[in-house]
Write an enzyme that holds these catalytic residues in place. Structure first.
Site, mmCIF file in Angstrom:
data_model
loop_
_atom_site.group_PDB
_atom_site.id
_atom_site.type_symbol
_atom_site.label_atom_id
_atom_site.label_comp_id
_atom_site.label_asym_id
_atom_site.label_seq_id
_atom_site.Cartn_x
_atom_site.Cartn_y
_atom_site.Cartn_z
ATOM 1 N N LYS A 164 20.289 -29.487 9.763
ATOM 2 C CA LYS A 164 20.092 -30.916 9.493
ATOM 3 C C LYS A 164 18.778 -31.133 8.736
ATOM 4 C CE LYS A 164 23.017 -32.257 13.324
ATOM 5 N NZ LYS A 164 23.185 -32.673 14.715
ATOM 6 N N GLN B 210 19.296 -34.178 19.454
ATOM 7 C CA GLN B 210 20.373 -33.181 19.497
ATOM 8 C C GLN B 210 20.924 -33.051 20.917
ATOM 9 O OE1 GLN B 210 21.611 -31.530 16.694
ATOM 10 N NE2 GLN B 210 23.195 -30.865 18.100
ATOM 11 N N ASP C 212 23.270 -41.352 14.474
ATOM 12 C CA ASP C 212 24.471 -40.701 15.022
ATOM 13 C C ASP C 212 25.592 -41.699 15.289
ATOM 14 O OD1 ASP C 212 24.471 -37.936 15.251
ATOM 15 O OD2 ASP C 212 23.210 -37.920 17.040
#
Ligand code: NAP
Length: 284
Positions: free
Chosen positions: A53, A97, A120
């Site tokens: 990422k 995460q 997200d």
């Protein structure tokens, strides 16, 4: 013989789009979008995802920060970090995460991220808006799948779509996005009575379960588009999907490989979501 949907090539295209957008945004607003990725602990798979990422963010030219915290970080410490990032005007996107170590309540952490920085798309406000058909940040993986379906030119209107898996981060939002395109959507799960029969009704079959090779060629309708979200390790430690590629590929019209399918698209869509958060904050 199924055509392969090359997620690696398509994700490169998306990242190039973002790269151009970052340049335009910097020229217009005098700063670049900034993504902060937080990892707690040393889960090897998470470390790989996080590295990818940050690498993708660097490629697009946006700013990024990686916050690495030890596995024994207290929940309050993590929530405090998130609060500070929420209040930092230079930060546009915050990603924590998952999974988190057991002593940290994931729901609390997801809720703590400011909705306008929730790249997200997991915040309850974003989830609600997705289901209400309002403006929102769409979770990266289902958004990436939609981009793949658009790329191969699937007209979803009136088609039967089956989503196997009903998680909040993949299955459920995936089903809603397919519904929004006027597909007739079925969601299958671990208690589905005859998974094979349900899958065989699918013109578009999206599998997001986490069981290597669960869906075999005999469960695929001839000519179906098959999207494999799964990321599993087989006995030899090799990355593999939820679909048994060798038996499904001859039956499908289009199919995604693992690796090189949905995974890279998820990361590319994260870059898109960071741009969307940046823009929403400029307008606010
Ligand atoms: P999850 O939260 O564990 O959900 C799995 C879903 O699969 C559940 O709804 C479960 O049903 C269902 N399921 C389990 N066993 C089943 C079976 N035998 N038959 C039918 N359904 C079954 O997983 P997730 O987070 O959605 O992730 C799914 C997979 O996608 C994992 O391999 C994950 O690593 C991968 N993933 C990949 C990406 C990417 O970027 N490529 C992103 C996210 C996730 P119940 O609800 O009934 O328990």
């Amino acid at each position: 013989m199924g055509n392969i949907i090359d997620g690696k090539a398509l994700s490169a295209q998306v990242k190039d789009e973002v790269r151009a957008e970052v340049q335009e945004l910097e020229a217009k607003y005098g700063r670049k979008p900034c993504l902060v990725v937080i990892i707690v602990g040393e889960n090897p798979a998470s470390q790989v995802y996080v590295r990818n990422k940050v690498k993708a963010a660097a490629y697009t030219g946006m700013d990024s920060r990686l916050v690495e915290l030890p596995a024994d970080t207290a929940e309050d410490e993590l929530l405090g970090r998130i609060k500070a990032l929420n209040e930092d005007p230079a930060v546009d996107g915050i990603l924590v995460q998952l999974p988190l170590p057991k002593h940290i309540d994931e729901e609390k952490v997801i809720d703590a991220i400011a909705r306008e920085k929730d790249v997200d798309g997991f915040h309850p406000g974003n989830v609600a808006n997705l289901w209400l058909g309002k403006d929102c940040i769409v979770p990266c993986t289902p958004a990436g799948v939609m981009r793949m379906l658009d790329f191969v030119g699937v007209d979803l209107k009136g088609k039967n779509a089956v989503v196997v898996g009903r998680s909040n981060i993949v299955g459920k939002p995936m089903a809603k996005l397919l519904l929004d395109r006027n597909a007739t959507v079925t969601i299958a799960h671990s208690r589905t009575a005859d998974l094979g029969a349900v899958c065989r009704t699918a013109d578009v079959l999206v599998v997001a379960v986490g069981r290597a090779g669960l869906v075999t060629g005999d469960m695929v309708k001839p000519g179906a588009v098959v999207i494999d979200v799964g990321m599993n390790r087989n006995a030899e430690g090799k990355l593999c999907g939820d679909v048994d590629f060798s038996s499904a590929e001859p039956v499908a019209s289009w199919i995604t490989p693992v690796p090189g399918g949905v995974g890279p698209m998820t990361i590319a869509m994260l870059m898109k979501n960071t741009i969307a958060c940046f823009l929403a904050r400029q307008k606010a």
